[in-house]
Motif scaffolding. Sequence first.
Motif, PDB file in Angstrom:
ATOM      1  N   VAL A 118       0.863  -1.188   0.000  1.00 58.40           N
ATOM      2  CA  VAL A 118       0.000   0.000   0.000  1.00 58.40           C
ATOM      3  C   VAL A 118       0.892   1.228   0.000  1.00 58.40           C
ATOM      4  N   ILE A 119       0.562   2.196  -0.839  1.00 64.06           N
ATOM      5  CA  ILE A 119       1.269   3.474  -0.890  1.00 64.06           C
ATOM      6  C   ILE A 119       0.280   4.580  -0.532  1.00 64.06           C
ATOM      7  N   VAL A 120       0.690   5.462   0.364  1.00 67.78           N
ATOM      8  CA  VAL A 120      -0.143   6.597   0.780  1.00 67.78           C
ATOM      9  C   VAL A 120       0.648   7.877   0.563  1.00 67.78           C
ATOM     10  N   ARG A 121       0.012   8.896  -0.005  1.00 67.99           N
ATOM     11  CA  ARG A 121       0.662  10.195  -0.182  1.00 67.99           C
ATOM     12  C   ARG A 121      -0.270  11.305   0.267  1.00 67.99           C
ATOM     13  N   GLY A 122       0.320  12.355   0.862  1.00 69.73           N
ATOM     14  CA  GLY A 122      -0.489  13.488   1.255  1.00 69.73           C
ATOM     15  C   GLY A 122       0.258  14.459   2.142  1.00 69.73           C
ATOM     16  N   PRO A 123      -0.381  15.569   2.494  1.00 67.35           N
ATOM     17  CA  PRO A 123       0.233  16.561   3.381  1.00 67.35           C
ATOM     18  C   PRO A 123       0.357  16.021   4.807  1.00 67.35           C
ATOM     19  N   VAL A 124       1.295  16.600   5.542  1.00 67.67           N
ATOM     20  CA  VAL A 124       1.576  16.159   6.914  1.00 67.67           C
ATOM     21  C   VAL A 124       1.423  17.329   7.873  1.00 67.67           C
ATOM     22  N   LEU A 191      -4.230  11.804   0.347  1.00 70.16           N
ATOM     23  CA  LEU A 191      -4.856  12.349  -0.852  1.00 70.16           C
ATOM     24  C   LEU A 191      -4.833  11.322  -1.980  1.00 70.16           C
ATOM     25  N   VAL A 192      -3.839  10.428  -1.911  1.00 75.31           N
ATOM     26  CA  VAL A 192      -3.718   9.327  -2.862  1.00 75.31           C
ATOM     27  C   VAL A 192      -3.373   8.064  -2.077  1.00 75.31           C
ATOM     28  N   VAL A 193      -4.102   6.999  -2.332  1.00 81.81           N
ATOM     29  CA  VAL A 193      -3.826   5.698  -1.710  1.00 81.81           C
ATOM     30  C   VAL A 193      -3.839   4.662  -2.827  1.00 81.81           C
ATOM     31  N   GLU A 194      -2.763   3.888  -2.928  1.00 82.49           N
ATOM     32  CA  GLU A 194      -2.713   2.842  -3.947  1.00 82.49           C
ATOM     33  C   GLU A 194      -2.542   1.474  -3.299  1.00 82.49           C
ATOM     34  N   LEU A 195      -3.397   0.548  -3.685  1.00 78.47           N
ATOM     35  CA  LEU A 195      -3.313  -0.849  -3.261  1.00 78.47           C
ATOM     36  C   LEU A 195      -2.656  -1.653  -4.376  1.00 78.47           C
ATOM     37  N   TRP A 196      -1.774  -2.568  -3.988  1.00 78.44           N
ATOM     38  CA  TRP A 196      -1.076  -3.411  -4.954  1.00 78.44           C
ATOM     39  C   TRP A 196      -1.179  -4.862  -4.510  1.00 78.44           C
ATOM     40  N   ARG A 206      -3.513  -3.270  -9.453  1.00 77.07           N
ATOM     41  CA  ARG A 206      -3.253  -1.987  -8.800  1.00 77.07           C
ATOM     42  C   ARG A 206      -4.546  -1.170  -8.800  1.00 77.07           C
ATOM     43  N   VAL A 207      -4.951  -0.755  -7.613  1.00 75.65           N
ATOM     44  CA  VAL A 207      -6.161   0.053  -7.471  1.00 75.65           C
ATOM     45  C   VAL A 207      -5.780   1.341  -6.742  1.00 75.65           C
ATOM     46  N   ARG A 208      -6.136   2.457  -7.326  1.00 80.30           N
ATOM     47  CA  ARG A 208      -5.763   3.759  -6.750  1.00 80.30           C
ATOM     48  C   ARG A 208      -6.999   4.551  -6.354  1.00 80.30           C
TER      49      ARG A 208
END
Length: 223
Positions: A118-124, A191-196, A206-208
């Motif tokens: 799992v990849i997660v991206r966003g502000p902190v 803001l973005v989460v990707e499942l692999w 891959r689902v985003r």
Amino acid sequence: MDDLSALPGPRPVDRLAAMRRSYALGTLDEHEVDPDPVEQLRRWLEDAERAGLVEPNAMVLATVDEAGEPAARTVLLKGLDERGLTFYTQRRSAKARQLAARPSAAAVFPWHGMDRQVIVRGPVTEVDRAEVVEYFAARPRGNQVAAWASVQSSPVPDRATLERAYAEADARFGAEVPVPDHWAGYRIQPLVVELWQGRRDRLHDRVRYRKEQGGWVVERLSP
């Protein structure tokens, strides 16, 4: 140093190139995931825990400093709710300084034992002090003392110096160790989460999820 090229068999670079296995432990359908990526992440975390994976809450945290230089390290996820993913560290650590300069991050959960990622991206943002105090109080006392003894990410002459600092901090406090001012919590707002999910022949699933004004957009990506 031994000359690895003299070892029997293929050269090391050839052995690396030949390392591969087929992934066949599961599938992932974009029409079957939870519409909320945080809930889906929670489900996969629970799956990883039930599967007995080591440190299922470990995530590789990637940050960028003010000069644009990237850095990555493994931290432990210590909170997950609708606000985001929470972890704790020292404000004087390299990652905290980088987040102060550029308050955005990516995190990767590498669950190799389940052919998942799992990849997660966003502000902190920093979490409020009450949460920091509550979490720090739940830590083992030895970990609390270490937060006082270590100036995280700074050079230290040797192990003995570090252990002396720990002994001094240990002697300074009783059963209750206060929270250092430099101890803080940080929360990634996804803001973005990707499942692999690994699949045979490298045709991975891959689902985003992408956060938009009207909610989450769920889409399949090419592997």
